[in-house]
Design a protein around this motif. Structure first.
Motif, PDB file in Angstrom:
ATOM      1  N   THR A   1      -1.832  -0.039  -4.701  1.00 39.81           N
ATOM      2  CA  THR A   1      -2.887   0.529  -4.147  1.00 39.81           C
ATOM      3  C   THR A   1      -2.629   1.885  -3.282  1.00 39.81           C
ATOM      4  OG1 THR A   1      -4.451  -1.398  -4.232  1.00 39.81           O
ATOM      5  CG2 THR A   1      -5.268   0.337  -2.929  1.00 39.81           C
TER       6      THR A   1
ATOM      7  N   ALA B   1      -3.956   4.805  -0.606  1.00 38.39           N
ATOM      8  CA  ALA B   1      -4.764   5.557   0.358  1.00 38.39           C
ATOM      9  C   ALA B   1      -4.334   7.088   0.392  1.00 38.39           C
ATOM     10  CB  ALA B   1      -4.927   4.940   1.573  1.00 38.39           C
TER      11      ALA B   1
ATOM     12  N   TYR C   1      -5.173  -4.740  -5.834  1.00 42.86           N
ATOM     13  CA  TYR C   1      -6.197  -4.384  -4.999  1.00 42.86           C
ATOM     14  C   TYR C   1      -6.965  -5.649  -4.554  1.00 42.86           C
ATOM     15  CZ  TYR C   1     -10.632  -1.878  -3.759  1.00 42.86           C
ATOM     16  OH  TYR C   1     -11.499  -1.210  -3.038  1.00 42.86           O
TER      17      TYR C   1
ATOM     18  N   TYR D   1      -2.693   2.644   6.618  1.00 43.60           N
ATOM     19  CA  TYR D   1      -3.008   0.870   6.971  1.00 43.60           C
ATOM     20  C   TYR D   1      -4.281   0.928   7.822  1.00 43.60           C
ATOM     21  CZ  TYR D   1      -1.912  -3.561   9.352  1.00 43.60           C
ATOM     22  OH  TYR D   1      -1.951  -4.856   9.892  1.00 43.60           O
TER      23      TYR D   1
ATOM     24  N   LEU E   1      -7.355   1.124   5.200  1.00 48.47           N
ATOM     25  CA  LEU E   1      -7.512  -0.047   4.573  1.00 48.47           C
ATOM     26  C   LEU E   1      -8.144  -1.078   5.485  1.00 48.47           C
ATOM     27  CD1 LEU E   1      -6.759  -1.844   2.173  1.00 48.47           C
ATOM     28  CD2 LEU E   1      -4.909  -2.848   3.224  1.00 48.47           C
TER      29      LEU E   1
ATOM     30  N   LEU F   1       0.623  -1.462   0.156  1.00 47.44           N
ATOM     31  CA  LEU F   1      -0.248  -0.029  -0.041  1.00 47.44           C
ATOM     32  C   LEU F   1       0.649   1.317   0.105  1.00 47.44           C
ATOM     33  CD1 LEU F   1      -2.890   1.180   0.395  1.00 47.44           C
ATOM     34  CD2 LEU F   1      -2.577   1.194   2.745  1.00 47.44           C
TER      35      LEU F   1
ATOM     36  N   ILE G   1      -9.647   5.469  -1.308  1.00 54.10           N
ATOM     37  CA  ILE G   1      -8.886   4.351  -1.793  1.00 54.10           C
ATOM     38  C   ILE G   1      -8.656   4.233  -3.390  1.00 54.10           C
ATOM     39  CG2 ILE G   1      -8.304   1.725  -1.961  1.00 54.10           C
ATOM     40  CD1 ILE G   1      -7.590   2.920   0.818  1.00 54.10           C
TER      41      ILE G   1
ATOM     42  N   ALA H   1      -6.801  -7.715   4.194  1.00 51.40           N
ATOM     43  CA  ALA H   1      -7.301  -6.788   4.980  1.00 51.40           C
ATOM     44  C   ALA H   1      -8.480  -7.507   5.820  1.00 51.40           C
ATOM     45  CB  ALA H   1      -7.816  -5.517   4.493  1.00 51.40           C
TER      46      ALA H   1
END
Length: 402
Positions: A132, A134, A379, A348, A351, A96, A373, A386
């Motif tokens: 991915t 964030a 992904y 984190y 997610l 991520l 996101i 997660a």
């Protein structure tokens, strides 16, 4: 899980990139954290100038905001790829990327429409890294009545709370912000006011651009503090505003720094005296904020660029004679890296669906999951990982020292 945290603050000196490993610590309620690499990638001069032209008091066009946003995304992607390379890894090893972006507007004044804008095209970062992303952490807090800042207290409260010491975890980037941690009490956090921004802008003005900042505090060290000017500047209405509060270049920016520098010169002070007095403003505004809105302080833990200015650190110590003043490095976390690490932790949390705003700090009416996101090529696998993780947010972070 390997997460890259990306951060660029109001000083606009560089993009900070931290590669952080996060995962269960093997004990209930604990999250293990290890910083695997950290780098600072300076902005190219032309891009920095275009960003500066978007900041208050300037008014950039919509077209320019869009174009610079895409270019900042490219720069953030380069910083992400650099920190991965510095760690001897390939981008595919990363799970991520968490990007704060570059703030160009943050409006929380009473009577105005609460709004914030961080540019840096998360889709560009995802495309260049394949990971991915964030991003956009502030709007979710503002949507429930918060100021969207400060957000770093999420890390501070999990990492630095101590059962015996009353700690002020003070970041000094362009703007200063504190998280006050007292045993048995909820965290308090807010922006203390200017950090490096007025010092940096005054130095640029007084040296005709020959210096971008007061390296090592040398100009301030060669000057003397004018107590009368300092007292006047400490009467700024922001310092009397009770938390929750946040600020930025909208209130403390180049125009204010130039006005302060010129006011100092007009009284017969030397440039060095002007810089010393503006540096003292940051130090004493921090100390007075603790006295007004926190409580007794046993220990001040410094991070950000200001932690590398020995004159500023000494002034803070003089203003808080009962407290030990230490850089975050002494507790195992690189003082320069802390904000980038914090955004890795916020990514984190996003997610995993964990609320990460401290409502007592931002003024939000309820906890909120922060961030949006942008899917990368990993992904679906990331969502599966997660979903398999424990659902409860951590109560503490265990730092694994390098």
């Amino acid at each position: 899980m390997l997460v890259i945290g990306l951060m660029s603050g109001t000083s606009l000196d560089a993009i900070d990139a931290a590669l952080v490993e996060l995962g269960p610590a093997g004990e209930p309620g604990a999250l293990r954290m290890a910083v695997r690499a950290f780098t600072m990638l300076p902005y190219e001069a032309a891009l920095r100038e275009r960003i500066m032209a978007l900041l208050p008091p300037h008014q950039g066009s919509t077209a320019e905001v869009c174009q610079v946003g895409a270019l900042v995304g490219e720069a953030f992607a380069r910083a992400a790829l650099k920190v991965v390379a510095d760690a001897g890894l390939e981008p595919g090893a990363v799970d991520l990327v968490a990007s704060h972006g570059q703030t160009v507007w943050h409006e929380v004044r009473s009577g105005a429409v609460a709004s914030t804008l961080q540019i840096g095209a998360p889709a560009v970062i995802a495309a260049r890294t394949g990971r991915t992303v964030a991003a956009d952490f502030r709007p979710a807090d503002m949507a429930v009545g918060g100021q969207g800042a400060p957000l770093v207290p999420y890390l501070d409260a999990l990492l630095f709370a101590d059962p015996r010491r009353r700690r002020a975890v003070q970041n000094i980037g362009g703007i200063g912000n504190v998280t006050y941690l007292a045993p048995g009490a909820p965290p308090r956090a807010f922006d203390t006011g200017p950090g490096n921004v007025l010092i940096d802008e005054a130095v640029r003005h007084l040296t005709g651009g020959a210096r971008g900042f007061d390296e090592g505090g040398r100009m301030a060290a060669a000057g003397r503090v004018d107590e009368g000017l300092l007292a006047d500047w400490l009467e700024h209405p922001f310092f009397a505003a009770a938390p929750p509060r946040s600020t930025g270049r909208e209130l403390f920016g180049p125009a204010e720094a130039r006005a302060m520098a010129e006011a100092a010169l007009a009284t017969g002070l030397r440039p060095e005296d002007a810089v010393a007095t503006i540096t003292a403003l940051t130090a004493w505004s921090i100390a007075e904020a603790y006295e007004r809105y926190c409580g007794p302080v046993d220990e001040v833990i410094l991070s950000g660029g200001g932690a590398r200015n020995p004159v500023l650190c000494a002034m803070i110590g003089a203003a808080l004679p009962g407290a030990a003043v230490r850089p975050a490095d002494e507790l195992g976390l690189d003082a320069d890296a802390k904000e980038a690490v914090a955004f890795a932790v916020l990514g984190y949390a996003a997610l995993h669906g964990w609320p990460a705003n401290l409502t007592g700090a931002t003024g939000a009416s309820e906890p909120a999951v922060l961030g949006s996101i942008t899917p990368g090529r990993n992904y679906r696998a990331l969502l599966a990982a997660a979903a398999a993780a424990p659902p409860d947010p951590p109560r503490r972070i265990v730092l694994e020292r390098a």
